[in-house]
Design an enzyme around this catalytic site. Structure first.
Site, PDB file in Angstrom:
ATOM      1  N   CYS A  98     -29.937 -12.483  19.179  1.00  0.00           N
ATOM      2  CA  CYS A  98     -31.333 -12.626  19.595  1.00  0.00           C
ATOM      3  C   CYS A  98     -31.691 -11.604  20.669  1.00  0.00           C
ATOM      4  O   CYS A  98     -32.799 -11.071  20.680  1.00  0.00           O
ATOM      5  CB  CYS A  98     -31.577 -14.041  20.105  1.00  0.00           C
ATOM      6  N   CYS A 195     -30.603 -22.595  20.962  1.00  0.00           N
ATOM      7  CA  CYS A 195     -31.946 -23.184  21.099  1.00  0.00           C
ATOM      8  C   CYS A 195     -32.434 -23.846  19.817  1.00  0.00           C
ATOM      9  O   CYS A 195     -32.978 -24.953  19.852  1.00  0.00           O
ATOM     10  CB  CYS A 195     -32.938 -22.128  21.579  1.00  0.00           C
TER      11      CYS A 195
END
Length: 357
Positions: A98, A195
């Site tokens: 990410c 997440c």
């Protein structure tokens, strides 16, 4: 510092990024908040509450705030990568992925669009400059240090970074939030781990994303290091190196997963004490200082991000474009897909991703 220097702050709605905004204002920055919506439009309304929390905080502090929907890019670059890695028998670290494809890439791009000189996040790390080279430095709170996850940030990004929380402990930040009246934020449950898993086990997430996978891969073979068929398993993506849980063995004599043969849906096991290694070769690596490319270096090496075990000292050297790592003390259960991060004292000097063992 120019008192109105603009800084773009990644805001998640939690106490860390909220307090980050407050600290930046105290330092004289003009703060611009940005929140990346990585949530599928098919998700429940509760899953996007963090956006409302970020908007509310921005309004309270009277700062500019933007929301960008990045779900499609996040899905293809991070979630699909996460799934694909498990389907290759690897154990990925999606946060590292990410960083380079979503979070930090977009922070830099949006900072340019919004005419911001700096970018900031609520990471518990510090920034150190030495002879025009920038380094991520561990935060002072050892229980919250997040330096392991930022090893692949390039110099062009690092030189623009501001990390206001690196000189504070988590308890200090939460106490300050209470003092300022951000009581609900200081008591907000902290998100841990990946997440998009939202606290669920990654195996359940795989089942949700690929509903027929478990049925297709169930009753796979378990073979020990001697080549003997000793049991069955539920499907190779649900296991990682060093795992014992879930192995359906005919006679468990301390065997754990030593290797994953994804193409044949086979787990190869071995005794736990055979999973120690004193040498590793990486072909995918990064250093923020060229001196590490030209000579042998002694460094501290961390093989897991949320591991309470101290880093292991070792030597690194490059041979034929591969990075060779020699651990002073053998380390256990290194896993393809995971990150290996190198430190000099408190400073991150580079890292890499394990390909094959």
């Amino acid at each position: 510092m120019n008192k109105r220097e603009r800084v773009l702050l990644g805001m998640s709605g939690g106490v860390d990024s909220s307090m980050c905004a407050w600290y930046l204002l105290q330092e004289g920055y003009e703060v611009v908040g940005i929140t990346f919506n990585t949530v599928s439009p098919l998700s429940s309304p509760d899953s996007t509450k963090f956006i409302d929390d970020a908007k509310k905080l921005a309004s309270q502090l009277q700062i500019e705030h933007h929301v960008i929907d990045v779900y499609n890019d996040f899905k293809s670059n991070v979630i699909d990568y996460f799934l694909d890695e498990y389907l290759l028998g690897r154990t990925p670290n999606p946060c590292i992925r990410c960083n380079e494809t979503i979070k930090w890439k977009l922070l830099v791009e949006e900072a340019e669009k919004l005419q911001c000189d700096k970018i900031a996040t609520g990471h518990y790390v510090r920034l150190h400059k030495d002879q025009d080279v920038f380094y991520i430095q561990k935060g002072i709170d050892p229980t919250k240090d997040q330096s392991y996850f930022l090893w692949n940030l390039p110099q062009a990004t690092l030189k623009r970074c501001v990390f206001p929380l690196g000189n504070f402990t988590k308890s200090q930040v939460k106490e300050k939030a209470k003092e300022l009246g951000f009581v609900s934020r200081s008591q907000k449950k902290e998100s841990m781990g990946v997440c998009f898993l939202q606290g669920t086990d990654y195996r359940d997430f795989i089942d949700e994303q690929i509903p027929d996978l478990r049925n297709k891969l169930s009753n796979g073979k378990i073979v020990n290091h001697k080549g003997e068929h000793i049991g069955s398993h539920e499907g190779f993506p649900y296991y990682t190196i060093g795992q014992k849980r879930g192995l359906q063995l005919n006679n468990n004599q301390g065997e754990c997963v030593a290797k994953i043969d994804a193409s044949n849906n086979v787990l190869i096991t071995a005794p736990k004490n055979s999973l120690f290694q004193d040498h590793l070769v990486l072909n995918e690596f990064f250093f923020n200082d060229d001196r590490f490319l030209n000579t042998k270096k002694y460094v501290d090496i961390r093989i897991r991000g949320l591991d309470a075990v101290p880093p292991t000292p070792g030597k690194i050297t490059i041979k034929n474009n591969d990075l060779h790592i020699y651990f002073d003390t053998p380390v256990w259960a290194i896993t393809p897909g995971q990150s290996i991060v190198f430190y000099e004292e408190d400073y991150v000097v580079g890292g890499g991703i394990v390909d094959e063992l």
